[in-house]
Design a protein around this motif. Structure first.
Motif, PDB file in Angstrom:
ATOM      1  N   ARG A 174       1.041  -1.701   0.228  1.00 13.61           N
ATOM      2  CA  ARG A 174      -0.534  -0.038   0.002  1.00 13.61           C
ATOM      3  C   ARG A 174       0.702   1.279   0.156  1.00 13.61           C
ATOM      4  O   ARG A 174       1.006   2.549  -0.862  1.00 13.61           O
ATOM      5  CB  ARG A 174      -0.994  -0.137   0.966  1.00 13.61           C
ATOM      6  CG  ARG A 174      -2.165  -1.052   1.523  1.00 13.61           C
ATOM      7  CD  ARG A 174      -2.435  -0.477   1.908  1.00 13.61           C
ATOM      8  NE  ARG A 174      -3.627   0.654   2.416  1.00 13.61           N
ATOM      9  CZ  ARG A 174      -4.240   0.741   2.819  1.00 13.61           C
ATOM     10  NH1 ARG A 174      -4.271  -0.275   4.267  1.00 13.61           N
ATOM     11  NH2 ARG A 174      -5.217   1.875   3.054  1.00 13.61           N
ATOM     12  N   HIS A 175       1.750   0.921   1.374  1.00 14.70           N
ATOM     13  CA  HIS A 175       2.909   2.683   0.443  1.00 14.70           C
ATOM     14  C   HIS A 175       3.567   2.801  -1.170  1.00 14.70           C
ATOM     15  O   HIS A 175       3.448   3.660  -1.403  1.00 14.70           O
ATOM     16  CB  HIS A 175       3.785   1.912   1.728  1.00 14.70           C
ATOM     17  CG  HIS A 175       4.193   2.791   2.842  1.00 14.70           C
ATOM     18  ND1 HIS A 175       3.510   1.643   4.350  1.00 14.70           N
ATOM     19  CD2 HIS A 175       3.961   3.612   3.760  1.00 14.70           C
ATOM     20  CE1 HIS A 175       3.638   1.615   5.329  1.00 14.70           C
ATOM     21  NE2 HIS A 175       3.890   3.001   4.624  1.00 14.70           N
ATOM     22  N   ALA A 178       1.647   4.095  -3.166  1.00 14.05           N
ATOM     23  CA  ALA A 178       0.879   5.562  -3.554  1.00 14.05           C
ATOM     24  C   ALA A 178       1.805   5.829  -3.117  1.00 14.05           C
ATOM     25  O   ALA A 178       1.933   7.645  -3.532  1.00 14.05           O
ATOM     26  CB  ALA A 178       1.378   5.985  -1.872  1.00 14.05           C
ATOM     27  N   ASN A 200       2.616   6.498   8.374  1.00 10.24           N
ATOM     28  CA  ASN A 200       1.532   5.514   7.718  1.00 10.24           C
ATOM     29  C   ASN A 200       1.058   5.905   6.048  1.00 10.24           C
ATOM     30  O   ASN A 200       1.637   6.661   6.290  1.00 10.24           O
ATOM     31  CB  ASN A 200       0.463   5.185   8.719  1.00 10.24           C
ATOM     32  CG  ASN A 200      -0.434   6.356   8.784  1.00 10.24           C
ATOM     33  OD1 ASN A 200       0.159   7.874   8.010  1.00 10.24           O
ATOM     34  ND2 ASN A 200      -0.868   6.956   9.164  1.00 10.24           N
ATOM     35  N   VAL A 201       0.182   5.023   5.602  1.00  7.64           N
ATOM     36  CA  VAL A 201      -0.150   5.212   4.239  1.00  7.64           C
ATOM     37  C   VAL A 201      -1.047   6.548   4.030  1.00  7.64           C
ATOM     38  O   VAL A 201      -0.828   7.190   2.862  1.00  7.64           O
ATOM     39  CB  VAL A 201      -1.403   4.277   3.549  1.00  7.64           C
ATOM     40  CG1 VAL A 201      -1.635   4.260   2.375  1.00  7.64           C
ATOM     41  CG2 VAL A 201      -0.114   2.784   3.724  1.00  7.64           C
ATOM     42  N   LYS A 202      -1.715   6.663   4.690  1.00 12.01           N
ATOM     43  CA  LYS A 202      -2.831   8.055   4.239  1.00 12.01           C
ATOM     44  C   LYS A 202      -1.757   8.951   4.936  1.00 12.01           C
ATOM     45  O   LYS A 202      -1.948   9.922   3.691  1.00 12.01           O
ATOM     46  CB  LYS A 202      -3.467   8.252   5.491  1.00 12.01           C
ATOM     47  CG  LYS A 202      -4.342   9.573   5.318  1.00 12.01           C
ATOM     48  CD  LYS A 202      -5.996   9.289   6.531  1.00 12.01           C
ATOM     49  CE  LYS A 202      -6.417  11.008   6.256  1.00 12.01           C
ATOM     50  NZ  LYS A 202      -7.122  10.950   7.354  1.00 12.01           N
ATOM     51  N   LYS A 203      -0.833   9.044   5.519  1.00 17.57           N
ATOM     52  CA  LYS A 203       0.498  10.134   5.671  1.00 17.57           C
ATOM     53  C   LYS A 203       0.918   9.729   4.323  1.00 17.57           C
ATOM     54  O   LYS A 203       1.845  10.841   4.019  1.00 17.57           O
ATOM     55  CB  LYS A 203       0.878  10.297   7.166  1.00 17.57           C
ATOM     56  CG  LYS A 203      -0.113  10.604   7.990  1.00 17.57           C
ATOM     57  CD  LYS A 203       0.873  10.837   9.157  1.00 17.57           C
ATOM     58  CE  LYS A 203      -0.284  11.122  10.504  1.00 17.57           C
ATOM     59  NZ  LYS A 203       0.834  11.085  11.853  1.00 17.57           N
ATOM     60  N   THR A 204       0.982   8.978   3.890  1.00 16.52           N
ATOM     61  CA  THR A 204       2.235   8.908   2.743  1.00 16.52           C
ATOM     62  C   THR A 204       1.292   9.831   1.515  1.00 16.52           C
ATOM     63  O   THR A 204       2.369   9.861   0.609  1.00 16.52           O
ATOM     64  CB  THR A 204       2.483   6.871   2.707  1.00 16.52           C
ATOM     65  OG1 THR A 204       3.518   6.829   3.519  1.00 16.52           O
ATOM     66  CG2 THR A 204       3.308   7.013   1.307  1.00 16.52           C
ATOM     67  N   GLU A 205       0.654   9.324   1.464  1.00 11.98           N
ATOM     68  CA  GLU A 205      -0.135   9.157  -0.058  1.00 11.98           C
ATOM     69  C   GLU A 205      -0.460  11.716   0.212  1.00 11.98           C
ATOM     70  O   GLU A 205      -0.498  12.153  -0.822  1.00 11.98           O
ATOM     71  CB  GLU A 205      -1.845   9.482   0.292  1.00 11.98           C
ATOM     72  CG  GLU A 205      -1.783   7.836  -0.437  1.00 11.98           C
ATOM     73  CD  GLU A 205      -3.011   7.334   0.395  1.00 11.98           C
ATOM     74  OE1 GLU A 205      -3.221   6.033  -0.072  1.00 11.98           O
ATOM     75  OE2 GLU A 205      -4.057   8.073   0.682  1.00 11.98           O
ATOM     76  N   GLU A 206       0.011  11.808   1.305  1.00 12.29           N
ATOM     77  CA  GLU A 206      -0.153  13.634   1.631  1.00 12.29           C
ATOM     78  C   GLU A 206       1.548  13.954   1.573  1.00 12.29           C
ATOM     79  O   GLU A 206       1.209  15.189   0.665  1.00 12.29           O
ATOM     80  CB  GLU A 206      -0.570  14.273   3.218  1.00 12.29           C
ATOM     81  CG  GLU A 206      -1.790  13.077   3.364  1.00 12.29           C
ATOM     82  CD  GLU A 206      -2.418  13.533   4.761  1.00 12.29           C
ATOM     83  OE1 GLU A 206      -1.581  13.657   5.749  1.00 12.29           O
ATOM     84  OE2 GLU A 206      -3.675  13.297   4.911  1.00 12.29           O
ATOM     85  N   LYS A 209       2.157  13.714  -2.300  1.00 11.18           N
ATOM     86  CA  LYS A 209       1.445  14.679  -3.257  1.00 11.18           C
ATOM     87  C   LYS A 209       2.555  16.443  -3.844  1.00 11.18           C
ATOM     88  O   LYS A 209       2.717  16.526  -4.340  1.00 11.18           O
ATOM     89  CB  LYS A 209       0.296  15.303  -3.039  1.00 11.18           C
ATOM     90  CG  LYS A 209      -0.141  14.354  -2.741  1.00 11.18           C
ATOM     91  CD  LYS A 209      -2.032  14.951  -2.531  1.00 11.18           C
ATOM     92  CE  LYS A 209      -3.610  13.576  -1.878  1.00 11.18           C
ATOM     93  NZ  LYS A 209      -4.792  14.087  -1.857  1.00 11.18           N
TER      94      LYS A 209
END
Length: 285
Positions: A174-175, A178, A200-206, A209
């Motif tokens: 998942r990382h 991203a 985590n994955v969510k912070k990685t996505e942010e 960007k």
């Protein structure tokens, strides 16, 4: 084309189990598993030592000068037996062409469900190439959704460095997904940030960007003054009001509560003509 998932490694009546010298066997060149867990091999070796080989490995004759047989199925058992110093191993020798050997090797590993995501992705690509399958056809054959197959294969677009991190489990797939929109160099930078900051994955996505923006914000945060950790002082300097006594009593009650909680507190009072100063010193034990 069917991938013979229902094939069982049972011994046909016309087949005979043979004892084959380990020195005459080479690993399967179509093996999709590039990394074998040493712990897993050691555990299997212990089982072989205690219970013996419960299922023979499958071989085919090898056309070459370095060995007589090539593994079709059972490479983990072969490696475990070799680690124990066995001279021979029980095997069944079958006739099988390269296409079937490649397919069986991939299927055997996929059914174990412990391939790392990169080996699994490469296995799907090899199956499609070997058997001339589309992603949709392959998905039907292996019992997965087309999107599942597509997401796995997309991981092969990651940089070599990031792929290695997925292989050893440092990063999750998942990382990895991203980071797919980034250029290889930025993927490597992002991977270092994920590991260093434990994202985590969510912070990685942010972060993915705007990597530069993330690093700039982090630098500003690091330059911000840190709060005192060992010794804290609070000074209250107030002019008298008509509620002066109430305010002083409130402050003294707060001091008492701090003492009751176990904190070491010292305070001094300085009564001036037009002011009343209380200096409070709180020390951690």
């Amino acid at each position: 084309m069917g991938l013979f998932f229902n094939r069982k490694n049972t011994v046909p009546k016309e087949k005979q189990i043979q004892e084959i010298s380990l020195d005459k066997i080479i690993p399967n060149p179509y093996q999709p598993r590039h990394a074998f867990s040493e712990d897993s091999i050691n555990e299997l070796a212990q089982t072989l030592q205690e219970q013996g080989l419960l299922q023979p490995i499958i071989l085919r004759e090898h056309q070459g000068d370095d060995a007589e047989y090539e593994i079709i199925a059972g490479e983990r058992r072969y490696r475990a037996a070799k680690s124990l110093g066995w001279d021979k191993i029980s095997a069944i020798v079958e006739e099988m062409d390269d296409e079937k050997v490649a397919s069986l090797a991939v299927i055997e590993n996929l059914q174990r469900e412990d391939l790392n995501p990169i080996d699994e992705a490469e296995a799907y690509v090899k199956l499609m190439e070997t058997n001339d399958l589309t992603q949709t056809e392959l998905a039907q054959q292996v019992g997965k959704s087309q999107s599942y197959i597509a997401n796995k294969i997309r991981l092969l677009k990651l940089s070599d460095k990031v792929q290695k991190l997925l292989v050893d489990g440092t990063l999750s797939q998942r990382h990895g997904r991203a980071l797919l929109a980034l250029e290889p160099a930025d993927q490597d930078r992002a991977a270092e940030i994920i590991i260093a900051d434990g994202l985590n994955v969510k912070k990685t996505e942010e972060m993915a960007k705007d990597i530069d923006g993330y690093l700039a914000a982090k630098q500003v945060d690091q330059k911000a003054p840190k709060k005192a950790t060992k010794k804290e002082k609070t000074v209250v300097n107030t002019k008298p009001t008509k509620d002066f006594k109430v305010q002083i009593n409130t402050i003294k009650k707060a001091i008492k509560m701090a003492k009751d909680s176990g904190m070491k507190v010292k305070y001094t009072e300085d009564k001036g003509k037009d002011s009343y100063k209380i200096t409070i010193e709180m020390l951690r034990k």
